[in-house]
Design an enzyme around this catalytic site. Sequence first.
Site, PDB file in Angstrom:
ATOM      1  N   GLU A 388       0.837  -1.195   0.000  1.00  0.00           N
ATOM      2  CA  GLU A 388       0.000   0.000   0.000  1.00  0.00           C
ATOM      3  C   GLU A 388       0.877   1.252   0.000  1.00  0.00           C
ATOM      4  O   GLU A 388       1.705   1.429   0.889  1.00  0.00           O
ATOM      5  CB  GLU A 388      -0.907  -0.006   1.229  1.00  0.00           C
ATOM      6  CG  GLU A 388      -1.861  -1.194   1.276  1.00  0.00           C
ATOM      7  CD  GLU A 388      -2.431  -1.424   2.665  1.00  0.00           C
ATOM      8  OE1 GLU A 388      -2.344  -0.506   3.496  1.00  0.00           O
ATOM      9  OE2 GLU A 388      -2.948  -2.537   2.905  1.00  0.00           O
ATOM     10  N   ALA A 430      -5.490  -4.504   1.076  1.00  0.00           N
ATOM     11  CA  ALA A 430      -5.920  -5.888   1.280  1.00  0.00           C
ATOM     12  C   ALA A 430      -4.690  -6.696   1.688  1.00  0.00           C
ATOM     13  O   ALA A 430      -3.966  -7.211   0.844  1.00  0.00           O
ATOM     14  CB  ALA A 430      -6.557  -6.456   0.012  1.00  0.00           C
ATOM     15  N   GLU A 431      -4.450  -6.774   2.997  1.00  0.00           N
ATOM     16  CA  GLU A 431      -3.210  -7.365   3.489  1.00  0.00           C
ATOM     17  C   GLU A 431      -3.090  -8.844   3.135  1.00  0.00           C
ATOM     18  O   GLU A 431      -1.996  -9.323   2.803  1.00  0.00           O
ATOM     19  CB  GLU A 431      -3.092  -7.158   4.999  1.00  0.00           C
ATOM     20  CG  GLU A 431      -2.794  -5.734   5.417  1.00  0.00           C
ATOM     21  CD  GLU A 431      -4.002  -4.804   5.396  1.00  0.00           C
ATOM     22  OE1 GLU A 431      -3.831  -3.571   5.543  1.00  0.00           O
ATOM     23  OE2 GLU A 431      -5.134  -5.318   5.228  1.00  0.00           O
ATOM     24  N   GLN A 453       1.921  -1.866   5.775  1.00  0.00           N
ATOM     25  CA  GLN A 453       2.171  -0.468   6.122  1.00  0.00           C
ATOM     26  C   GLN A 453       2.379  -0.245   7.613  1.00  0.00           C
ATOM     27  O   GLN A 453       3.260   0.499   8.030  1.00  0.00           O
ATOM     28  CB  GLN A 453       1.019   0.382   5.604  1.00  0.00           C
ATOM     29  CG  GLN A 453       1.319   1.837   5.499  1.00  0.00           C
ATOM     30  CD  GLN A 453       0.244   2.550   4.680  1.00  0.00           C
ATOM     31  OE1 GLN A 453      -0.792   2.931   5.223  1.00  0.00           O
ATOM     32  NE2 GLN A 453       0.482   2.708   3.391  1.00  0.00           N
ATOM     33  N   ASP A 456       0.193  -3.127  13.041  1.00  0.00           N
ATOM     34  CA  ASP A 456      -1.140  -3.257  13.632  1.00  0.00           C
ATOM     35  C   ASP A 456      -2.168  -3.797  12.638  1.00  0.00           C
ATOM     36  O   ASP A 456      -3.238  -4.263  13.034  1.00  0.00           O
ATOM     37  CB  ASP A 456      -1.608  -1.893  14.146  1.00  0.00           C
ATOM     38  CG  ASP A 456      -0.517  -1.191  14.933  1.00  0.00           C
ATOM     39  OD1 ASP A 456      -0.618  -1.134  16.157  1.00  0.00           O
ATOM     40  OD2 ASP A 456       0.448  -0.714  14.292  1.00  0.00           O
ATOM     41  N   HIS A 501      -1.481   2.180  15.730  1.00  0.00           N
ATOM     42  CA  HIS A 501      -0.262   2.555  15.015  1.00  0.00           C
ATOM     43  C   HIS A 501       0.967   2.430  15.901  1.00  0.00           C
ATOM     44  O   HIS A 501       2.025   2.949  15.550  1.00  0.00           O
ATOM     45  CB  HIS A 501      -0.362   3.994  14.483  1.00  0.00           C
ATOM     46  CG  HIS A 501      -1.449   4.192  13.482  1.00  0.00           C
ATOM     47  ND1 HIS A 501      -2.748   4.423  13.839  1.00  0.00           N
ATOM     48  CD2 HIS A 501      -1.434   4.165  12.121  1.00  0.00           C
ATOM     49  CE1 HIS A 501      -3.504   4.548  12.757  1.00  0.00           C
ATOM     50  NE2 HIS A 501      -2.724   4.397  11.700  1.00  0.00           N
TER      51      HIS A 501
END
Length: 702
Positions: A388, A430-431, A453, A456, A501
């Site tokens: 991403e 979309a991990e 990214q 978390d 984060h």
Amino acid sequence: MATTDSTAVSVRQNVDRYHGLDRDQLQSAFRLMQTARRLDDREVMLKRQNRIYFQISGAGHEAIQTATALALRPGYDWFHLYYRDRALALALGVTPEMMLLQSVGAAADTASGGRQMPSHWSSPELHIFTGSSPTGTQFLHAVGCAEAGRFLHPESDELTLVTTGEGATSEGEFWESLNAVCLNRLPVLYVIEDNGYAISVPVEKQTPGGNLSRLVSGFPGLLRIECDGNDYLASYAAVKQAAEYIRAGHGPAMVHAHCTRPYSHSLSDDERLYKTKAEREAEAACDPIINFPRFLISENLMEEVTYKRICHEVDLEIAEITERVLKAEPPAKSSACLYLYSPDIDPTGDQFDKDPHCAGEPRTMVDEINLTLAEEMARNPNIVLFGEDVADCSREENLREVKGKGGVFKATFGLQAKFGSRRVFNTPIAEAAILGRSIGMSSRGMKPVCEIQFFDYIWPAMMQIRDEMANVRWRSYNGWKCPAVIRVAIGGYLNGGAVYHSQCGEVAFTHIPGLRVVFPSNALDACGLLRTAIRCDDPVLFLEHKRLYREPYNRSPHPGPDFTIPFGKARVVKPGHHLTILTYGMTVQKSLLASTFIEQKHPEKSVEVIDLRSLAPYDWEAIRQSVEKTNRVLIVHEDCLSFGYGAEIAARIAGELFEHLDAPVGRVAALDTWVGYHPDLEDEILPQTEDIQREAERLLAY
């Protein structure tokens, strides 16, 4: 003789009706279907005799599966199958003996060496990627496989087949894969073997409206063909049309085949508990193993005597194979850990212990990561970088006017501009898709370096990491591998990062066999460890602490394009004699500060600080030597205390070095809660220098 001639003429006249298939091809198709069914039946019998340990059948799916194989190109196209695809695997070239060797869990099982359940197909020679039990994970592997094919062989008209039951289309990976293949017009063929039930759940309770084809109608460029999967000729025509569409470069296609499931889901299931007698009788009436030979006989494409001969020959063959297979040797107990990691490249070895040749001005950790990526991409043309926001700008024409992004932390800035959009590109949010596509690319020999990214948000990809990526080599008995690198920004101390984060959680990954995990604390180590990760032959989770990206104290001149650091080799940051602090990541500097304060306060004491750098594997020898010298040890990490990374090391020290200890093993870590937004909360929750100093002084005074 006259009858034979007239039959031949009749067949030639009906060649279009049979979609170009001749008598021999149709009879061969029936033989494959019959073999698949009788193998199912033999496994059912063996399971009931307790001579095998599990059985799941492909009964009722034989027509669509055999037709699919005949319409494609075995050994040329690529195949991501699922556990019901017995007839398809047979038609591609997997032998009955291979299947029964897997059923008994034999050492000679070519798919997995006795490690996988039956019906988990795998064959590098036949381009059948190793299958697994999680439903739907294979969709994303197929996407990555097709991407790799386009990257490595742009001139080829190969396609990638991925198959599934209708139940798995409820999984998120299915929809993520459709998004990716339609965005990129990838040559992927979906064959949906819809038997109406996901174990006991009927399709109308799985799919809104009860029809998947209607549900996916809005995907641009996706050819949809719905067919009777119990009808061999209809199935062949559908798959052939879909394959031609894909090979012509139009994009992906889906064949939605309605078939039947005359047997229960598996021998652990009893369909009589949820299907009525009338339903089961209706399914039996559609059984292709009964109807297809009847059709062939009625069309004068097969004689009754030929039908009986084929059935008899199939039964004899399976009986003979079963006799041999039941005598096959089981896997050696000593092989349990074989092929957990690469047998060819050892990232802990001396070949990765290279001295730095530093030159230039000191650079930040994020700059070193960027430069190392650039050097490795120049060295290896099969490296692709994606995730991403990692590209400079998805709209390349805009790069004439804009500076470019290159990641939210600028770690990948300028790489798209340098290496092009084929090698550095953005993905949808979309991990699971990012990781799943990496697996498919790796299967074709590429080196994907993907980015999550923020740590978390890694959890949607956990299935792909734990149940797929980490065990691809082990479960396929070294038939396949997945040397992908996952770069992840991790950690807190950000002032405002809060719950989503700022978290750590590396211990969840160091617990996964087959996965390498590294966590540098400075620019020099980031360069050396990242280069080792990229040149490694195993999957690597590369953790980059966000707060360390631009810290002045951890900068370093560039150590050169060949600098590497072995995994599992700790660094003694500061020598000492009275206490060992074991740490990594952001708490390395805090431990150094704490040790300085202690030595100023207690000049007669000295503290040794060891940066583990590599968490899986970790450097036990360095730990042992230091503890034997200092006789006291404190483990410090940013992750939560309870069940944390330090617990394993503390337990091993207590178990193996107890006689060398003059004090209990100490631990300092985050509170067992989430990281808060307000700086006061964050400071209270995460380990601070004074926390480390306080616990170190307690151990020194013990």
